[in-house]
Scaffold this motif. Structure first.
Motif, PDB file in Angstrom:
ATOM      1  N   TRP A  59       0.850  -1.195   0.000  1.00  0.00           N
ATOM      2  CA  TRP A  59       0.000   0.000   0.000  1.00  0.00           C
ATOM      3  C   TRP A  59       0.885   1.244   0.000  1.00  0.00           C
ATOM      4  O   TRP A  59       1.636   1.503   0.923  1.00  0.00           O
ATOM      5  N   GLY A  60       0.750   2.029  -1.073  1.00  0.00           N
ATOM      6  CA  GLY A  60       1.554   3.223  -1.309  1.00  0.00           C
ATOM      7  C   GLY A  60       2.181   3.089  -2.679  1.00  0.00           C
ATOM      8  O   GLY A  60       3.190   2.409  -2.854  1.00  0.00           O
ATOM      9  N   LEU A  61       1.569   3.710  -3.678  1.00  0.00           N
ATOM     10  CA  LEU A  61       1.943   3.466  -5.062  1.00  0.00           C
ATOM     11  C   LEU A  61       3.339   4.004  -5.395  1.00  0.00           C
ATOM     12  O   LEU A  61       3.652   5.155  -5.105  1.00  0.00           O
ATOM     13  N   ILE A  62       4.152   3.134  -5.985  1.00  0.00           N
ATOM     14  CA  ILE A  62       5.481   3.507  -6.460  1.00  0.00           C
ATOM     15  C   ILE A  62       5.422   3.545  -7.983  1.00  0.00           C
ATOM     16  O   ILE A  62       5.361   2.494  -8.625  1.00  0.00           O
ATOM     17  N   ASP A  68      13.411   5.707  -6.465  1.00  0.00           N
ATOM     18  CA  ASP A  68      13.446   4.737  -5.371  1.00  0.00           C
ATOM     19  C   ASP A  68      12.027   4.566  -4.833  1.00  0.00           C
ATOM     20  O   ASP A  68      11.115   5.325  -5.160  1.00  0.00           O
ATOM     21  N   ARG A  69      11.850   3.576  -3.983  1.00  0.00           N
ATOM     22  CA  ARG A  69      10.512   3.205  -3.531  1.00  0.00           C
ATOM     23  C   ARG A  69       9.942   4.129  -2.455  1.00  0.00           C
ATOM     24  O   ARG A  69       8.757   4.022  -2.121  1.00  0.00           O
ATOM     25  N   ASP A 140      13.741  -2.297  -9.524  1.00  0.00           N
ATOM     26  CA  ASP A 140      14.983  -1.680  -9.060  1.00  0.00           C
ATOM     27  C   ASP A 140      16.150  -2.057  -9.984  1.00  0.00           C
ATOM     28  O   ASP A 140      15.988  -2.797 -10.958  1.00  0.00           O
ATOM     29  N   ASP A 141      17.322  -1.538  -9.674  1.00  0.00           N
ATOM     30  CA  ASP A 141      18.491  -1.743 -10.535  1.00  0.00           C
ATOM     31  C   ASP A 141      18.990  -3.185 -10.523  1.00  0.00           C
ATOM     32  O   ASP A 141      19.743  -3.592 -11.410  1.00  0.00           O
ATOM     33  N   GLU A 142      18.587  -3.949  -9.521  1.00  0.00           N
ATOM     34  CA  GLU A 142      19.029  -5.342  -9.419  1.00  0.00           C
ATOM     35  C   GLU A 142      18.055  -6.321 -10.066  1.00  0.00           C
ATOM     36  O   GLU A 142      18.238  -7.527  -9.994  1.00  0.00           O
ATOM     37  N   GLY A 143      16.990  -5.798 -10.665  1.00  0.00           N
ATOM     38  CA  GLY A 143      16.024  -6.658 -11.320  1.00  0.00           C
ATOM     39  C   GLY A 143      14.865  -7.088 -10.453  1.00  0.00           C
ATOM     40  O   GLY A 143      13.978  -7.828 -10.905  1.00  0.00           O
ATOM     41  N   SER A 145      11.345  -6.369  -8.250  1.00  0.00           N
ATOM     42  CA  SER A 145      10.166  -5.553  -8.558  1.00  0.00           C
ATOM     43  C   SER A 145       9.233  -5.509  -7.360  1.00  0.00           C
ATOM     44  O   SER A 145       9.241  -6.401  -6.496  1.00  0.00           O
ATOM     45  N   VAL A 146       8.437  -4.443  -7.306  1.00  0.00           N
ATOM     46  CA  VAL A 146       7.429  -4.265  -6.270  1.00  0.00           C
ATOM     47  C   VAL A 146       6.128  -3.853  -6.940  1.00  0.00           C
ATOM     48  O   VAL A 146       6.096  -2.878  -7.699  1.00  0.00           O
TER      49      VAL A 146
END
Length: 226
Positions: A59-62, A68-69, A140-143, A145-146
């Motif tokens: 909960w909290g849209l990125i 960054d998240r 993210d940069d490491e592949g 996801s969220v």
């Protein structure tokens, strides 16, 4: 705004009410004080199969373009009046609409002694309902996801106007199909659904200050004050 809500029923009832299938395996537990940044159940439409799926999202849209998240901590709600123009939300409005199952939410009202009294707002009959939501996938940069979501708000109905100047958008059950159908590209049709839910169909009652802390997620949070 909407900063806390409840989803107190079992998984089977959620799946049946929203005609959804599990997208992945996870353990569901009733939520009596769901809060931002937590992983919570969300229903979205699988475009390939045309089926509704239930999955956990933060909960909290990125937004997908975020560096960054941490931006998600501020995007727990989206204003219905501007959701089609704000960069954080306009992509999701077109391509990634979702519904957030709930059976209540909290707001706080000022008392005569200057304190804040929490209230739980429910539909009559304490039935399950759907918040209108948006989701997005951030990588993210490491592949990694969220998947994250936000709840859309609108002006309050006459009952909630006494408590707060905003309220979450609760969809009528017959509107849920249109909201989830991202093949509908006419945004005027979509945003027309972002209206206050009828006051006559809602009830509210005072609850314990336990809900002031997201650490408290227990059935006592929803018990009416005597």
């Amino acid at each position: 705004m909407c900063g806390r809500f409840t989803l107190t029923v079992g998984l089977g009832e959620i799946l049946e009410r929203f005609q959804a299938e599990m997208a992945d395996e996870w353990e569901h537990k009733p939520r009596f004080n769901a809060a931002p940044t937590q992983m919570l159940p969300v229903v979205r439409m699988d475009e390939e199969s045309g089926t509704r799926t239930l999955t956990l999202m933060r909960w909290g849209l990125i937004p997908r373009w975020a560096k960054d998240r941490s931006i998600g901590n501020r995007l727990i709600n989206a204003r219905g009046e501007t959701v089609d123009t704000k960069p954080s939300f306009r992509h999701s409005l077109r391509r990634a609409r979702c519904i957030v199952p709930a059976d209540g939410f909290y707001e706080w009202t000022s008392t005569s002694d200057g304190k804040k009294q929490p209230l739980r707002i429910i539909l009559k009959g304490e039935r399950l309902f759907a918040f209108a939501g948006l989701w997005d996938r951030w990588e993210d940069d490491e592949g990694g996801s969220v998947d994250s979501f936000t709840i859309i708000t609108t002006r309050p109905n006459e009952k909630l106007a006494k408590v707060h100047n905003r309220m979450p958008v609760i969809l009528h059950q017959e509107e849920e199909v249109s909201w989830l159908d991202t093949n509908i590209k006419n945004l005027d049709m979509v945003t027309a659904l972002l209206e206050p839910y009828p006051a006559a169909e809602m009830e509210l009652y005072p609850v314990s200050s336990l809900v002031n802390s997201p650490k408290n997620d227990q059935v006592k949070c929803i018990d009416p004050l005597c």
